[in-house]
Scaffold this motif. Structure first.
Motif, PDB file in Angstrom:
ATOM      1  N   TYR B 289       0.814  -1.214   0.000  1.00  0.00           N
ATOM      2  CA  TYR B 289       0.000   0.000   0.000  1.00  0.00           C
ATOM      3  C   TYR B 289       0.849   1.266   0.000  1.00  0.00           C
ATOM      4  O   TYR B 289       0.394   2.322  -0.399  1.00  0.00           O
ATOM      5  CB  TYR B 289      -0.942   0.008   1.216  1.00  0.00           C
ATOM      6  N   ARG B 329       2.115   2.752  12.177  1.00  0.00           N
ATOM      7  CA  ARG B 329       1.233   2.920  11.010  1.00  0.00           C
ATOM      8  C   ARG B 329       0.946   1.592  10.346  1.00  0.00           C
ATOM      9  O   ARG B 329      -0.166   1.330   9.904  1.00  0.00           O
ATOM     10  CB  ARG B 329       1.911   3.831   9.979  1.00  0.00           C
ATOM     11  N   HIS B 330       1.961   0.758  10.274  1.00  0.00           N
ATOM     12  CA  HIS B 330       1.780  -0.508   9.569  1.00  0.00           C
ATOM     13  C   HIS B 330       0.765  -1.386  10.294  1.00  0.00           C
ATOM     14  O   HIS B 330      -0.022  -2.091   9.658  1.00  0.00           O
ATOM     15  CB  HIS B 330       3.123  -1.219   9.432  1.00  0.00           C
ATOM     16  N   ASP B 332      -1.777  -0.361  11.729  1.00  0.00           N
ATOM     17  CA  ASP B 332      -3.072   0.203  11.355  1.00  0.00           C
ATOM     18  C   ASP B 332      -3.482  -0.212   9.943  1.00  0.00           C
ATOM     19  O   ASP B 332      -4.637  -0.508   9.672  1.00  0.00           O
ATOM     20  CB  ASP B 332      -2.957   1.734  11.457  1.00  0.00           C
ATOM     21  N   ARG B 333      -2.526  -0.226   9.044  1.00  0.00           N
ATOM     22  CA  ARG B 333      -2.855  -0.342   7.620  1.00  0.00           C
ATOM     23  C   ARG B 333      -2.688  -1.721   7.004  1.00  0.00           C
ATOM     24  O   ARG B 333      -3.239  -1.980   5.930  1.00  0.00           O
ATOM     25  CB  ARG B 333      -2.003   0.640   6.816  1.00  0.00           C
ATOM     26  N   SER B 336      -5.502  -3.669   5.381  1.00  0.00           N
ATOM     27  CA  SER B 336      -6.108  -3.132   4.162  1.00  0.00           C
ATOM     28  C   SER B 336      -5.194  -3.273   2.946  1.00  0.00           C
ATOM     29  O   SER B 336      -5.564  -2.907   1.839  1.00  0.00           O
ATOM     30  CB  SER B 336      -6.502  -1.658   4.365  1.00  0.00           C
ATOM     31  N   ASN B 337      -4.011  -3.830   3.165  1.00  0.00           N
ATOM     32  CA  ASN B 337      -3.077  -3.993   2.051  1.00  0.00           C
ATOM     33  C   ASN B 337      -3.659  -4.825   0.900  1.00  0.00           C
ATOM     34  O   ASN B 337      -3.573  -4.413  -0.257  1.00  0.00           O
ATOM     35  CB  ASN B 337      -1.766  -4.602   2.563  1.00  0.00           C
ATOM     36  N   LEU B 547      -9.144   4.269   9.169  1.00  0.00           N
ATOM     37  CA  LEU B 547      -7.694   4.285   9.337  1.00  0.00           C
ATOM     38  C   LEU B 547      -7.318   5.518  10.137  1.00  0.00           C
ATOM     39  O   LEU B 547      -7.844   6.599   9.916  1.00  0.00           O
ATOM     40  CB  LEU B 547      -7.006   4.282   7.978  1.00  0.00           C
ATOM     41  N   SER B 549      -3.890   6.194  10.781  1.00  0.00           N
ATOM     42  CA  SER B 549      -2.568   6.656  10.369  1.00  0.00           C
ATOM     43  C   SER B 549      -2.647   7.456   9.078  1.00  0.00           C
ATOM     44  O   SER B 549      -3.596   7.332   8.306  1.00  0.00           O
ATOM     45  CB  SER B 549      -1.670   5.453  10.144  1.00  0.00           C
ATOM     46  N   LEU B 551      -0.726   8.367   5.423  1.00  0.00           N
ATOM     47  CA  LEU B 551       0.141   7.685   4.469  1.00  0.00           C
ATOM     48  C   LEU B 551       0.980   8.760   3.796  1.00  0.00           C
ATOM     49  O   LEU B 551       0.449   9.626   3.115  1.00  0.00           O
ATOM     50  CB  LEU B 551      -0.704   6.925   3.451  1.00  0.00           C
TER      51      LEU B 551
END
Lengths: 424, 1016
Positions: B289, B329-330, B332-333, B336-337, B547, B549, B551
């Protein structure tokens, strides 16, 4: 300037011998009174005084003011010049290390985790070629610190102009150095990680045991029941008696908090060396009257997310937190950059006077010395005369240096090589 | 549930299908007709195509038909799958399964320069291209469960060890004999950067691995074009037989799977494969992402592990502080990758690689919750995976002629459905014992006049309830086996006092049996299954979780939300340090536009549309250029394993995410040359970068910079400080160093000549004669000899400086820049005469023996003798204070301020061959500028802003705002982590490998993560 014989240069490139004869002869004791006139005095204790003079007798400053007696004195006209107290470099390996990567020339580290009996001065080399290159930037004294695991030994304060280790030594209370264990980069795999954590715990246990054992010895000594001397604990007596100081080398808040918690029962006089996170734990530090030697000014931030200028502004954070601190520069040859490390803090919150104080008076105070680090009556005549600001390499131009009223040769090996090759 | 066509219960059928082979049978061959109709099911024919109430007809190991009109062949054995969903079997294209082979694990102590040559193998211990894993395949029933239990029916497999890992094979997970499980004998070539268990030192760095891949691919091309000539009588020469190279003959037409450890690695792999026009797929990192557009542009499909991270340990503020924002952050995300990849329309498959099998489905459901569409998820498990595994012709869909590899679930797998059975080549493996299914329903039972609802809860221990309206009776001692349920119940409320004992049987019609009351009287019980409530199906593509965080580019603290724009700027009334013969201009103006300097002068008028900066009291300089740096690299700065490694390229391993770039900008540095380390005499190829924070690896390159290379002399290359194990490699003395260079130069000349001679041959001759073997190592050296590649040579003492000068003169090339060069002052005349440049430290000395004669007046002596001199950092920290380092020449030897500043700008620009573009402030040059609040040479100066080509990449005020933003975002993420629910399956440990700060002589084996030596 004496001429450096050309042949010697060849010899030194081939020879592994490091202790080369040099021409910087230690200065003799101050003969008659000296007066430095019409200078800008950076007194540290009493502001910056322009058009002022000072008189030195028997290695001490005896008078300061616009008008001081020049009777029988050698007079130095310092019009347009700045006079500073000599700089004190804390936490150095000076004289213990000649060339770091050459083991035979490196005496800074000892094996073992409990060596309070080691004395840095016993390995100090007053003839180190590094010393004259350091004092040329205004550093008159250096704290020479042993390195090791945990309790590494006692540091010594030395004058940077001496014939022997005994000449060099400036007596202070006993200064013990304890290197707090660091959890270095944790390994990726869980097994190794566990081992690392276990090792860290074991290191902490060792320190705790050391402190307890020293305390047992201390109690026995007080009760007069010691049968056999234990070299280590005997050496530590002054610490338990409240006479010596414990320098704990630690940077993270966690380390500092651990160190405070573990040493609190003994009411040691505590100095944190490194001190990166010290400002974060100001309350705990104040509770035990601890001081800080901050050594990481010219370093990267310890953590990636911290502000780019974090290392530069920590001195001002320490000041805001009202923690007594001095600046150090943990190094051997590189300690000559101490004044510029202090200069670096100015753009990040310290005043120039505070920056100067952090490498003079504050340093002396941490070592428990009352007569060094400032320009005032009764202070030792450790002085710098410079045509410019000594904290800024752009303007620093040191012309004379005094240690105990003795004017020091500012020549050094590098200057000699320079002069030699100017002739090529 | 009752169904007229039902011929038998499923459990009986399962027994037949699962019966072991013929061992216990008197019959010699199995002639049982094997035509099976799976009826009344929902068929997920392929992603996006679903048939309800359809029949799948299976004959032996294949699908014979999909039947929607209900017309079943008469001879089909029917299994009623009402309420069930049939998916095509899942395919894992990246597995290590069923391989009966291990590489020998010898124990040797380093250094290991060569490996044993055996059976025509490759020269390097990490090249196993000769391995074809088909030859080692066997069905491994234990290992197969790890996949089958999750619905996988086939895998692409090979031993994942080494750089060229051999040729994978795609096999069925069925427990048949090896010959019957092979679906695609030779599927993808397997490649990676990690040298794995290879004992050989080379390559110890990432760039070394990349160079080895390039060389091996070139070798393979050459080998396969020339090997026949070697065995003919037309030539006198012979080339060694090499099976590894032979097996790479057609790699350009065959797929490759490339494995890497992180996102930068994935992008590098993409570039490397594209460079050689190799088709294939990339093993993803889980962080796609962050740079999804760049990944899309590579054109490769992805194989995605669901390696979502565990919640970072934020409980303790001490350890929390060590955790970079990027890692928070990772967390969190990461879920959704998969959605991001799907939305970018990048074909991808899922793999169990890198995670525990029991994490697979919980994570996949998490991904679906986070927005991955079920259709995309199914494609990733079936059709896209089949493509990558090379079996899409007959696997991945429910289609006639395709393999009968199926997953049967009691509902939607991406929701609450569970896998009931997996069919491998037409044979069923039941995961949930068939008779357990009865318990998944609720029943309405009648007992005398009473009507009660019965529900059983399965789990470790069975529980149950009888209920009627508000009233509930808890069942005791519930047990179930083979369709028979027994329990006790206190039925006082229902009018039956005491403990009553129930025995119930399940079947198609529902439930029937008896209750024994306290008097041991029997009461008949009968019931029917209650219809399930329809489940909501959620086909939206929106993440269900907000989310927290941000990006940014790069996606680390201080990363940018938007790339800076080219500014139109008028800086007024500043002191301008031009780094030209004009020197320092006071009270002057500067106008920049379109990335270039438009005007320098006094009292200029502001063109309309230009932003004005009042420069009163401020200083403007050209951006600082650092000739010698090792920031912004991944995987090592030294490939010091061989004495000559000119084939490795720093340009391969740039790390645009390095905070070092941002810190450099904060110190006014706009350009740096990233050099290979000094561990060997002929090191790797350098790369000049610009600190374009937020750009990708390609975007930070200084495109116009000419090619350069690192050479090195002295202690490091003769391994003086490497420890007692390193005393064998030539050279061990400065005499040897000279000899090595001579030999390398001669070899390069000979190589060059051989190449030229061959090229000049007539084509008929070329067909007969063996072409010279391509050699990237010698090619780079040959470029040096031809003046096409600038030498930056690490050097200290005068003997070696003069030695190299004379050697260069003998070979007729100019030495570019002597770097470090602490004794340059002793031979400045000779350097000046040769035209060599010098880049040095301001005041470093005494850290090792060869710098014991270093002096801080070196710069002045060299400068005064006409040697073009610069100051470099070779250090992450000092780089951001280079301005002060230059000031030391003013202090130690009275250099003029103009000269001192030139040492950071125009001089290094010349040394890097980029002075046409940057290095000074004059009309037409690129607007690489720094605004200082004080004289830039002063210790009191700080950077207000830094521009590269007119784009402001650093701004003091913005930096302050970002500091606050970082703190706020961290706090929010930490709260979110603290409030998050503990996941069903623990997340993965952070995968980032923390790399050390690279220095000139950091000797580090990135693959084994061990430091050999570390010093300056």
């Amino acid at each position: 300037m004496k001429q450096f014989p050309r042949l010697l240069a060849v010899t030194c490139a081939l020879s592994s011998s490091l202790v080369l004869a040099h021409d910087m002869v230690p200065a003799s004791p101050q003969q008659g009174p000296i007066v430095i006139q019409n200078a800008t005095l950076h007194t540290v204790i009493d502001g910056v005084q322009t058009g002022s003079s000072l008189r030195i007798e028997q290695g001490q400053i005896v008078a300061i003011g616009p008008e001081v007696s020049t009777q029988d004195a050698q007079v130095i006209d310092a019009k347009g010049k700045h006079v500073y107290p000599g700089l004190i470099a804390l936490d150095t390996s000076m004289g213990l290390v000649e060339v770091e990567m050459m083991r035979p020339s490196n005496d800074s580290y000892e094996a073992g985790e409990s060596n309070p009996q080691l004395l840095a001065i016993s390995a100090f080399n007053p003839d180190s070629e590094i010393i004259p290159t350091v004092r040329v930037n205004g550093i008159t004294h250096a704290q020479v610190v042993p390195q090791g695991e945990a309790l590494a030994g006692q540091s010594s304060l030395v004058s940077l102009d001496s014939w022997t280790i005994e000449d060099a030594l400036v007596p202070t209370q006993a200064q013990f150095h304890l290197y707090w264990p660091t959890l270095r980069r944790l390994a990726h795999d869980e097994e190794t990680q566990k081992k690392q954590l276990a090792q860290y715990d074991a290191q902490l246990d060792t320190i705790e045991t050391t402190l307890i054992d020293g305390y047992r010895y201390h109690m026995a000594a007080q009760a007069g029941t010691i049968d056999k001397t234990d070299n280590r604990w005997q050496a530590m007596q002054s610490l338990y008696q409240g006479k010596g100081q414990l320098f704990v080398h630690a940077n993270s808040a966690e380390q500092i908090e651990q160190a405070i918690a573990m040493t609190k029962p003994y009411q040691f006089k505590l100095v944190i060396v490194g001190g990166y996170d010290a400002w974060r734990v100001a309350d705990q530090l104040k509770e035990v009257d601890a001081k800080v030697i901050y050594t990481r000014t010219l370093s990267l931030p310890m953590r990636t997310d911290e502000p780019t200028e974090m290392s530069f502004k920590i001195p001002s954070l320490l000041k805001q937190a009202d923690i007594p601190f001095a600046l150090g520069f943990s190094s051997d040859w590189n300690a000559r950059n101490l004044p510029f490390a202090a200069g670096q803090t100015v753009a990040y919150g310290l005043s120039r006077q505070e920056a100067l104080k952090s490498i003079t008076l504050d340093a002396a105070k941490i070592l428990g010395l009352e007569d060094m680090g400032a320009i005032g009556v009764g202070y030792k005549a450790n002085l710098i005369i410079s045509a410019g600001d000594i904290l800024d390499p752009l303007s620093s131009k040191i012309e004379a240096l005094f240690i105990d009223g003795r004017q020091i040769d500012l020549n050094n090996r590098q200057q000699q090589l320079y002069q030699k090759y100017l002739k090529r | 549930m009752s169904n007229a066509h039902s011929l038998a219960t499923l459990s009986i059928l399962a027994g037949i299908l699962m019966s072991p082979t013929l061992q216990a049978n008197s019959q010699l061959t199995d002639n049982t007709p094997k035509l099976t109709a799976l009826t009344n099911a929902r068929l997920m024919v392929e992603p996006g195509k679903q048939l309800d109430n359809a029949t799948l007809l299976i004959e032996n190991s294949k699908i014979r038909a999909v039947i929607t009109d209900g017309k079943l062949p008469q001879d089909a054995y029917i299994i009623d799958l009402t309420g069930h969903t049939i998916y095509p079997g899942f395919i894992d294209p990246y597995a290590e399964y069923g391989i009966d082979f291990k590489y020998p694990q010898e124990t040797t102590s380093p250094p290991v320069y060569e490996i044993k040559r055996i059976g025509g193998n490759a020269e390097n211990g990490a090249v196993h291209a000769e391995k074809e894993w088909i030859n080692y395949i066997y069905p491994d029933s234990e290992a197969a469960k790890k996949w089958v239990n999750n619905g996988f029916t086939s895998v692409q497999t090979g031993l994942q060890d080494g750089i060229f890992r051999g040729r994978a094979t795609t096999v069925s997970l069925a427990q048949l004999k090896a010959n019957d499980i092979i679906y695609q004998a030779k599927s993808s070539h397997l490649m990676a950067f990690d040298k794995g268990s290879s004992l050989q030192d080379y390559p110890s760095s990432l760039m070394g691995s990349m160079a080895l891949i390039r060389q091996t691919l070139a070798d393979a091309k050459w080998y396969n074009a020339n090997i026949d000539k070697s065995f003919s009588n037309t030539t006198n020469e012979k080339i060694e037989f090499n099976i590894a190279l032979a097996r790479l003959a057609n790699i350009e037409k065959e797929p490759t799977i490339f494995a890497s450890n992180d996102l930068n690695g994935l992008l590098r792999a993409g570039r490397l494969l594209n460079e050689h026009q190799l088709p294939g797929s990339l093993l993803a990192s889980g962080r796609e992402y962050v740079r999804i557009d760049e990944i899309k542009a590579t054109g490769y499909s992805l194989i995605l592990p669901l390696n979502f991270p565990a919640a970072p340990k934020v409980k303790d503020d001490g350890s929390e502080r060590q955790i970079p924002l990027a890692q928070l952050r990772h967390w969190d995300r990461a879920p959704s990758n998969p959605m991001v990849i799907a939305n970018a329309e990048i074909p991808f498959a899922l793999t169990q690689h890198g995670i525990k099998p029991d994490a697979f489905w919980p994570r996949l459901k998490q991904a679906v919750k986070a927005g991955l569409s079920k259709q995309a998820a199914l494609a990733a498990l079936t059709t896209d995976a089949a493509e990558i595994a090379g079996i899409s012709e007959f696997s991945g869909k429910l289609k006639a002629g395709y393999m009968a590899d199926l997953v049967i679930a009691n509902g939607d797998l991406f929701d609450n459905g569970k896998i009931h059975s997996v069919w491998l080549q037409g044979q069923e493996t039941a995961l949930i014992s068939r008779d357990q299914q009865w318990l998944n329903h609720d029943y309405q039972i009648s007992l005398g006049d009473l009507t009660l609802d019965l529900s059983i809860e399965t789990g470790d221990k069975l529980k149950g309830l009888l209920s009627s309206g508000e009233q509930e009776i808890t069942l005791r001692d519930v047990s179930y086996a083979k369709q028979r349920l027994t329990f006790n119940a206190d039925m006082g409320q229902a009018g039956f006092d005491g403990v009553n004992r129930f025995t119930l049987w399940f079947d198609e019609q529902g439930i029937h049996g008896r209750m024994l009351d306290k008097n041991n009287r029997t009461h008949p019980v009968a019931g029917v299954q209650l219809a399930k409530e329809a489940e909501e199906s959620d086909q939206t593509n929106k993440p269900s979780k907000m989310l927290i965080s941000r990006l940014t580019q790069p996606n680390v603290a201080y990363g940018l939300l938007n790339q800076p724009k080219t500014e139109k700027l008028h800086i007024k009334n500043a002191t301008i340090w031009t780094s030209t013969p004009e020197g320092i201009l006071t009270n002057s103006d500067l106008i920049i536009t379109r990335g270039k300097i438009e005007k320098v002068g006094q009292k200029l008028s502001t063109p309309s549309g230009y932003q004005v900066i009042d420069g009163t009291g401020k200083h403007i300089t050209a951006g600082i250029i650092d000739e010698h740096s090792h920031i912004a690299l991944n995987g090592g700065t030294n490939e010091g394993t061989d004495a000559i490694t000119s084939e490795v390229r720093i340009s391969d391993v740039l790390n645009p995410d390095s905070i070092g770039i941002y810190r450099a900008l904060a110190g006014g540095v706009t350009t740096a040359q990233l050099l290979h380390g000094s561990a060997n005499p002929i090191g790797g190829q350098a790369q000049v970068i610009r600190m374009r924070w937020g750009e990708d690896a390609e975007g930070i390159k200084f495109d116009q910079a000419p090619a350069s290379i690192k050479f090195a002399l002295g202690e490091n290359v003769k391994q003086s400080n490497w420890g007692d194990n390193f005393t064998r490699r030539f050279p061990q003395s400065r005499m040897g160093v000279r000899s090595l260079f001579e030999e390398a130069f001669n070899e390069a000349l000979a190589y060059d000549k051989a190449t030229r001679d061959y090229q000049n041959l007539r084509s008929s001759e070329k067909r007969r004669q063996i072409a010279p073997k391509p050699n990237y190592r010698l090619e780079a050296i040959s470029q040096v000899l031809k003046g096409e590649r600038e030498v930056h040579i690490h050097s200290y003492v005068q003997s070696e400086i003069l030695m190299f000068l004379r050697l260069a003169e003998a070979y007729d090339f100019r030495v570019g820049t002597f770097t470090h060069i602490l004794e340059g002052y002793k031979v400045a005349d000779e350097m000046a005469k040769h035209g060599a440049y010098a880049s040095t430290f301001s005041d470093w000395w005494a850290y090792k023996f060869e710098v014991y004669d270093a002096i801080p007046q070196n710069t002045c002596l060299m400068n005064n003798k006409g040697v073009l001199t610069s100051i470099n950092s070779d250090d992450y920290e000092m780089q951001r204070r280079l301005n002060q380092e230059a000031a030391k020449s003013v202090m130690y030897c009275g250099m003029s301020q103009v000269d001192a500043w030139n040492m950071l700008t125009i001089n290094p620009a010349k040394q890097l061959g980029i002075d046409e573009y940057v290095g000074s402030i004059e009309r037409g040059k690129q607007a690489d500028l720094v605004l200082w609040d004080n004289s830039p040479l002063s210790v009191y100066a700080t950077v207000d802003a830094t521009w590269i080509e007119g784009r402001r990449y650093f701004d003091r005020q913005q930096d302050k705002a970002m500091q606050t933003a970082v703190a706020t975002e961290r706090a929010a993420l930490i709260q979110a982590i603290l409030q998050s629910e503990h996941p069903a399956v623990e997340g993965e440990k952070p995968a980032e490998i923390l790399e050390p700060e690279w220095h000139c002589d950091t000797q580090y084996d990135v693959w084994h993560q061990t430091a050999a030596t570390e010093a300056h």
